[in-house]
Scaffold this active site. Sequence first.
Site, PDB file in Angstrom:
ATOM      1  N   HIS A  79       0.824  -1.214   0.000  1.00 11.95           N
ATOM      2  CA  HIS A  79       0.000   0.000   0.000  1.00 11.95           C
ATOM      3  C   HIS A  79       0.858   1.265   0.000  1.00 11.95           C
ATOM      4  O   HIS A  79       2.057   1.249   0.297  1.00 11.95           O
ATOM      5  CB  HIS A  79      -0.963   0.009   1.189  1.00 11.95           C
ATOM      6  N   CYS A 138       2.549  -4.872   7.072  1.00 11.54           N
ATOM      7  CA  CYS A 138       2.297  -4.686   5.642  1.00 11.54           C
ATOM      8  C   CYS A 138       3.497  -4.013   4.980  1.00 11.54           C
ATOM      9  O   CYS A 138       4.389  -3.504   5.653  1.00 11.54           O
ATOM     10  CB  CYS A 138       1.041  -3.853   5.430  1.00 11.54           C
TER      11      CYS A 138
END
Length: 526
Positions: A427, A446
């Site tokens: 992301h 992440c």
Amino acid sequence: MKILYPLAAVIILFIAVSCNSKSNDKKEEKKIQKAEVPELKISIDSIDIALFYQTYPKLVKFQGDVSSLYKKKNDTQLWLDNKGVVEFGSTLFNKYKNLGDEGLKTNFPYNEKINPIFERLGDNKLSQVDTDLMITNLYFYYAEKVYGGVDEKTTTSLEWLLPRKKLNYQVFSDSIFKHATINDDNKSKMFSQYYKLREALKQYRSIEKKGGWKTIEVGDDFKSFKVGDSATAIAQIRERLAITGELKENNKSAVCDSILISAMKDYQMHHGNTPKNTIVKEHIDELNLPVSDRIKTIIVNMERCRWIDPGLEKGKEYIEVNIPEFKLYLIRDHEITFVSEVVVGKAMTKTVIFSGMMNNIVFSPYWNVPQSIINKEIKPGMAKNKNYLAEKHLEWNNGAVRQVPGVNNSLGLVKFLFPNSNNIYLHDTPAKSLFERENRAFSHGCVRVAKPRELAIELLKSDPKWTPQRIDKAMHAGKESWYTLKKKVPVYIGYFTAWVDRKGRLNFYKDVYQRDESLLKLLTEE
């Protein structure tokens, strides 16, 4: 004389015929003798095999494969003939004795039994049956160690969740029948990085044999070297860089010049550092790591390569992330088409080593806050500040907390999903400054991408409807929208602290999760 001459000729002819006849007789005799020596045939049945493993239980894991192999050979020997051990057996033993070239130890469980078969023939006390079986087990041992590595249960315990390569013993069995070479000349059995690291290991072992490199000595008050500075340590730095090839020519000067700085930048770039115009204490410490430490790092990463299916590299398009390198690569048609810096999980929330299939790109995403973060960060924040949710652009959503789309969203303006049980994805992020740091382990697990817009453009190139302008609009819409990829893209998140790049340069990266030492211990204690 005229009467004797024909007689002499007759006598000579008789002798010639007689000799020729004797010669033919000897040839026939040899043929008969040769024919009388039957081909060696040793019966090795299931009972023999069972008794062997009772005597040598440390090899029992190979019993099933060994039994199948002898059945294919009609329960007869594989490695012995009338002259002794066949040439292929000697080749195998030589490869075993040189396991150091593969970064492994020669620790066959029954070295005291296998060595006399090849090195001290008179000391071999094994029967012909057990001799043949011992060599067969050496073959499977070699194949497992070199081509398979440590078992999957162990790698899982080391938190390596990338799909493991399946070792095909059938291929190795066929090689025995054909007496084929066990050299992988076409370099097809292994992940290509393995062969590159093997060459690097050879190079660094050569450096070690020559004495390695000397310690660069600087005082406790040392700050940095720049162009124009003079010191004994500068000459030492030149010598050190010349050994590993960053400096092409060592003029032994103690004065820092642009050539030395350029060589040092090259070194920094291939050791996970941001190239600088100065040489600082951190660089000196890195240069002073002994060659033996570098060799250990290469060996550990060769082992990791054993676990990877070489078929992975045959994919038409895939993404790979190397955690210690803090880099993401998009590979298309075997070429690197896109590179981006990334931020990965911090030590307490490590990014998982695994793979997935990217299927969706989400523009202007919500961030659904994990319960762990709600408990550890949000609830304490709310207790201290009643406006905490509004200030962080958070809202309640069916009993959970989410962050609304926008430039302040923790996921940035776009995320890339590849469904997995670890809830990890790629992301964007509003915290752009983190990408400027050398150590980029800051996330909750992440992978944050420095160039998410460019990655979206690359991934959507095959869809003419999704122009860069449309992607920009979707990213800044302030309203979540999903795009399903027409073809899923494999994503591989790996962990390599040594890596040979496509230009043939060996790179070393810091062991951010301290994983190397435990694996090295496992390899050296076996």
